[in-house]
Design a protein around this motif. Sequence first.
Motif, mmCIF file in Angstrom:
data_model
loop_
_atom_site.group_PDB
_atom_site.id
_atom_site.type_symbol
_atom_site.label_atom_id
_atom_site.label_comp_id
_atom_site.label_asym_id
_atom_site.label_seq_id
_atom_site.Cartn_x
_atom_site.Cartn_y
_atom_site.Cartn_z
ATOM 1 N N LYS A 275 -9.801 -1.180 2.223
ATOM 2 C CA LYS A 275 -8.352 -1.397 2.141
ATOM 3 C C LYS A 275 -7.927 -1.389 0.672
ATOM 4 N N VAL A 276 -6.889 -0.608 0.386
ATOM 5 C CA VAL A 276 -6.364 -0.529 -0.977
ATOM 6 C C VAL A 276 -4.882 -0.875 -0.956
ATOM 7 N N SER A 277 -4.484 -1.860 -1.750
ATOM 8 C CA SER A 277 -3.071 -2.233 -1.856
ATOM 9 C C SER A 277 -2.558 -1.917 -3.244
ATOM 10 N N LEU A 278 -1.276 -1.578 -3.312
ATOM 11 C CA LEU A 278 -0.668 -1.378 -4.631
ATOM 12 C C LEU A 278 -0.761 -2.685 -5.426
ATOM 13 N N ALA A 279 -0.569 -3.809 -4.720
ATOM 14 C CA ALA A 279 -0.503 -5.115 -5.396
ATOM 15 C C ALA A 279 -1.783 -5.435 -6.177
ATOM 16 N N GLN A 280 -2.919 -4.914 -5.737
ATOM 17 C CA GLN A 280 -4.160 -5.283 -6.413
ATOM 18 C C GLN A 280 -4.292 -4.665 -7.805
ATOM 19 N N PHE A 281 -3.405 -3.714 -8.131
ATOM 20 C CA PHE A 281 -3.446 -3.111 -9.465
ATOM 21 C C PHE A 281 -2.486 -3.811 -10.432
ATOM 22 N N ARG A 282 -1.689 -4.742 -9.901
ATOM 23 C CA ARG A 282 -0.671 -5.429 -10.712
ATOM 24 C C ARG A 282 -1.313 -6.116 -11.921
ATOM 25 N N GLY A 283 -0.764 -5.812 -13.096
ATOM 26 C CA GLY A 283 -1.290 -6.429 -14.314
ATOM 27 C C GLY A 283 -2.605 -5.837 -14.780
ATOM 28 N N LYS A 284 -3.127 -4.852 -14.034
ATOM 29 C CA LYS A 284 -4.440 -4.302 -14.388
ATOM 30 C C LYS A 284 -4.375 -2.829 -14.762
ATOM 31 N N LYS A 285 -3.698 -2.057 -13.930
ATOM 32 C CA LYS A 285 -3.688 -0.607 -14.145
ATOM 33 C C LYS A 285 -2.349 -0.023 -13.745
ATOM 34 N N HIS A 286 -1.990 1.086 -14.389
ATOM 35 C CA HIS A 286 -0.903 1.907 -13.875
ATOM 36 C C HIS A 286 -1.485 2.709 -12.708
ATOM 37 N N VAL A 287 -0.614 3.136 -11.815
ATOM 38 C CA VAL A 287 -1.071 3.838 -10.612
ATOM 39 C C VAL A 287 -0.334 5.170 -10.498
ATOM 40 N N MET A 288 -1.080 6.237 -10.262
ATOM 41 C CA MET A 288 -0.462 7.523 -9.974
ATOM 42 C C MET A 288 -0.759 7.865 -8.513
ATOM 43 N N LEU A 289 0.305 8.063 -7.737
ATOM 44 C CA LEU A 289 0.138 8.467 -6.339
ATOM 45 C C LEU A 289 0.384 9.963 -6.246
ATOM 46 N N LEU A 290 -0.612 10.687 -5.759
ATOM 47 C CA LEU A 290 -0.476 12.129 -5.571
ATOM 48 C C LEU A 290 -0.380 12.386 -4.073
ATOM 49 N N PHE A 291 0.847 12.509 -3.594
ATOM 50 C CA PHE A 291 1.044 12.823 -2.175
ATOM 51 C C PHE A 291 0.766 14.304 -1.969
ATOM 52 N N TYR A 292 0.217 14.648 -0.787
ATOM 53 C CA TYR A 292 -0.028 16.062 -0.503
ATOM 54 C C TYR A 292 0.013 16.250 1.003
ATOM 55 N N PRO A 293 0.350 17.472 1.456
ATOM 56 C CA PRO A 293 0.572 17.692 2.882
ATOM 57 C C PRO A 293 -0.714 17.690 3.718
ATOM 58 N N LEU A 294 -1.831 18.158 3.135
ATOM 59 C CA LEU A 294 -3.000 18.447 3.973
ATOM 60 C C LEU A 294 -4.266 18.393 3.132
ATOM 61 N N ASP A 295 -5.358 17.829 3.707
ATOM 62 C CA ASP A 295 -6.654 17.859 3.030
ATOM 63 C C ASP A 295 -7.080 19.299 2.765
ATOM 64 N N PHE A 296 -7.954 19.489 1.813
ATOM 65 C CA PHE A 296 -8.511 20.802 1.486
ATOM 66 C C PHE A 296 -7.439 21.787 0.996
ATOM 67 N N THR A 297 -6.338 21.253 0.455
ATOM 68 C CA THR A 297 -5.347 22.133 -0.178
ATOM 69 C C THR A 297 -5.383 21.864 -1.680
ATOM 70 N N PRO A 298 -4.825 22.771 -2.479
ATOM 71 C CA PRO A 298 -4.890 22.575 -3.933
ATOM 72 C C PRO A 298 -4.186 21.280 -4.337
ATOM 73 N N THR A 299 -4.379 20.913 -5.583
ATOM 74 C CA THR A 299 -3.790 19.667 -6.056
ATOM 75 C C THR A 299 -2.274 19.751 -6.081
#
Lengths: 44, 178
Positions: free
Chosen positions: A20-44
């Motif tokens: 389980k990964v929550s956004l909250a667990q990065f608070r005060g520790k790291k910036h977060v980049m979310l890379l949304f994508y339509p489908l696995d095995f597709t380009p970045t």
Amino acid sequence: MTAVGEKAPDFTLSDHLGRKVSLAQFRGKKHVMLLFYPLDFTPT
Amino acid sequence: MFSHANWARSMDGISFPLLADFHPKGAVAASCGLYLEDNGITDRATVVIDAEGVVRHVSSVTPSGKRDMAELAALCEEVDRGYSGSLPASAAPSGIDAGAKLFVKSACGFSRSVLIARDNLHLSDALPVVNVSEDARALEELRERAGKDQAPALVTGEGVIQESADIIAYMVEHTVPL
């Protein structure tokens, strides 16, 4: 649409190792980049 | 989830969490306005959130587009520069035990694959490598510790792993930080 300058809504999702990964667990520790994508095995 | 695990494996190990926004489908994307209802897919979008939880960047290259890696790297640096708080130094993954050693051989696709995973997982310092094609003593050590001279092989305190996919899975499971 999420807007720059707003608080991001928290979320909890499972990662590819089944952990389980929550956004909250990065608070005060790291910036977060979310890379949304339509489908696995597709380009970045 | 299984598709994700396979994809992560096919990329020879990734050092970041690959998250499933699937139950309910696209819920997190939708909460950011990035789920394309008409097509039933998520947009190829990028969101950067700083350590205070504040959105610092939102963009889309459309589902069929391609993200520009150099732009993303510049974006990370910009967010870093613009952040006034201080962040703890990122902890190096340390899940691989200190005595572990990776045995590889030359001109071997499986060896190459585990070496790429080692790079991707930032294990170059933490996990020493020996090449049994070039180092007779390493070959002797591999035979001694594994009982046979099959490489690649990962020798840890827990035992010997001799399939490249299993080696990569072990490295990922022991080093991907959250």
